[in-house]
Design a protein around this motif. Structure first.
Motif, short mmCIF file in Angstrom:
data_model
loop_
_atom_site.label_atom_id
_atom_site.label_comp_id
_atom_site.label_asym_id
_atom_site.label_seq_id
_atom_site.Cartn_x
_atom_site.Cartn_y
_atom_site.Cartn_z
N ALA A 107 60.77 -18.08 -40.05
CA ALA A 107 61.61 -18.03 -41.24
C ALA A 107 61.66 -19.40 -41.90
CB ALA A 107 63.02 -17.57 -40.87
N THR A 108 61.84 -19.40 -43.21
CA THR A 108 62.05 -20.63 -43.95
C THR A 108 63.54 -20.81 -44.20
OG1 THR A 108 59.90 -20.49 -45.06
CG2 THR A 108 61.56 -21.89 -46.07
N PHE A 109 64.07 -21.96 -43.80
CA PHE A 109 65.46 -22.31 -44.08
C PHE A 109 65.49 -23.26 -45.28
CE2 PHE A 109 65.88 -21.57 -39.37
CZ PHE A 109 66.69 -20.45 -39.47
N THR A 110 66.23 -22.89 -46.31
CA THR A 110 66.40 -23.75 -47.48
C THR A 110 67.86 -24.17 -47.59
OG1 THR A 110 64.60 -22.65 -48.67
CG2 THR A 110 66.18 -23.91 -49.98
N PHE A 111 68.07 -25.46 -47.62
CA PHE A 111 69.42 -26.03 -47.72
C PHE A 111 69.67 -26.45 -49.16
CE2 PHE A 111 67.88 -26.60 -43.46
CZ PHE A 111 68.97 -26.28 -42.66
N ALA A 139 65.63 -8.50 -40.77
CA ALA A 139 64.27 -8.61 -40.24
C ALA A 139 63.34 -9.22 -41.28
CB ALA A 139 63.74 -7.23 -39.84
N GLY A 140 62.57 -10.23 -40.85
CA GLY A 140 61.54 -10.81 -41.70
C GLY A 140 62.03 -11.54 -42.92
N ALA A 141 63.22 -12.15 -42.85
CA ALA A 141 63.81 -12.81 -44.01
C ALA A 141 63.63 -14.32 -43.96
CB ALA A 141 65.29 -12.47 -44.11
N ASP A 142 63.79 -14.95 -45.11
CA ASP A 142 64.04 -16.38 -45.20
C ASP A 142 65.52 -16.55 -45.52
OD1 ASP A 142 61.32 -17.08 -44.80
OD2 ASP A 142 60.90 -16.66 -46.92
#
Length: 302
Positions: free
Chosen positions: A29-33, A232-235
């Protein structure tokens, strides 16, 4: 030889597992802050495997993203009012991890701090995530799932809990709100000792204050049913100080009146919480309740 053989077999199985993940396209997953606060924050990161950072600076209005591998599990939080010198040494007023620097290097937040917690499924199935006030609160935070399947609900706490914080829970300096566990250390608040199970540790008057304002966030240790979410399968986007539209209630009664209602609610909630923990006023409870009845009516019907 048997031990060596077992080790080689385990290594081969781990390699095959990783290879299968790659072939199946499982990418984590991509975490965006995103920082929507009116000030700089310094997010802290605690988790495994390594995300490539354990802490960084995030100025007002900026964002930054990190790729998490499948199976990543950990937590994020924001440190506030930090003072670092040119060499990166310093401390933060809230959420400090005790490392003495911008990077937290495997250390977690010192309470009180608002936490975002994640477990990314290694097979690309259900991720688990939540926003927790179990360790207290130092700023608003929201978590939003993007592009996943399942319930994928947005969760967090967008409210200003510092303004609503009972006086006995306010941290030194007044820029954070402690949990009852941190403030008093009693087993019934900390869910340990004789209160170390879901059947014995129940919501306290203090956790109910947090829950009433932020119903999707964890308010105490066993607050799972309404506070843990899956996708499921989220960023995921983690927003500090998310903007929120004013409610119809506050728009209709005006800002000054709304603030008065909120102040009344804090006073009433704090008094009730004090009564539950034997820190109440010296007046007889029935007399005190009658004196506070106008405040309760204001809060109830506003």
């Amino acid at each position: 030889m048997a031990l060596l053989s077992d080790h080689q077999h385990s290594s081969e199985m781990a390699f095959v597992f990783v290879l299968l993940l790659v072939l199946e396209g499982v990418s984590g997953a991509t975490f965006t802050f995103v920082n929507k606060c009116d000030y700089t924050v310094w997010p802290g990161v605690l988790g495994k495997p390594d995300l490539g950072t354990t802490g960084f600076e995030l100025s007002k209005g900026s964002s930054r993203s990190f790729q998490a591998p499948p199976g990543w599990s950990g937590r994020f939080w924001a440190r506030t009012n930090c003072k670092f010198d040119d060499s990166g040494h310093g401390t933060c007023a809230t959420g400090d991890c005790g490392s003495g620097g911008v990077a937290c290097n495997g250390a977690s937040a010192s309470p009180p701090a608002t936490l975002a917690e994640f477990t990314i499924d290694p097979a690309g199935s259900k991720d688990f995530y939540d926003v927790s006030l179990v360790d207290g609160y130092n700023l608003p935070m929201m978590v939003e799932a993007n592009g996943g399947s399942g319930s994928c609900a947005t969760t967090g706490c967008a409210a200003d809990l510092i303004r609503r914080c009972p006086s006995e829970l306010k941290a030194d300096g007044g820029d954070a709100c402690k949990s009852a566990c941190d403030a008093f250390g009693k087993p019934e608040y900390c869910c340990n000792g004789d209160f170390g199970s879901p059947s014995t540790c129940r919501p306290s008057m203090y956790s109910e204050i947090f829950k009433s304002v932020c119903p999707k966030a964890y308010s105490y240790a066993y607050d799972d049913k309404t506070s843990t979410f899956t996708c499921a399968g989220a960023d995921y986007t983690i927003t500090f100080c998310p903007s929120s539209s004013p409610s119809l209630k506050s728009a209709s009664i005006g800002v000054d009146a709304q603030q008065s209602v909120e102040q009344a609610a804090v006073a009433t909630s704090s008094w009730i919480a004090n009564l539950a923990t034997s820190h109440s006023t010296s007046l007889h409870p029935s007399i005190s309740l009658l004196l506070l009845l106008p405040l309760i009516l204001i809060v109830s019907f506003s």
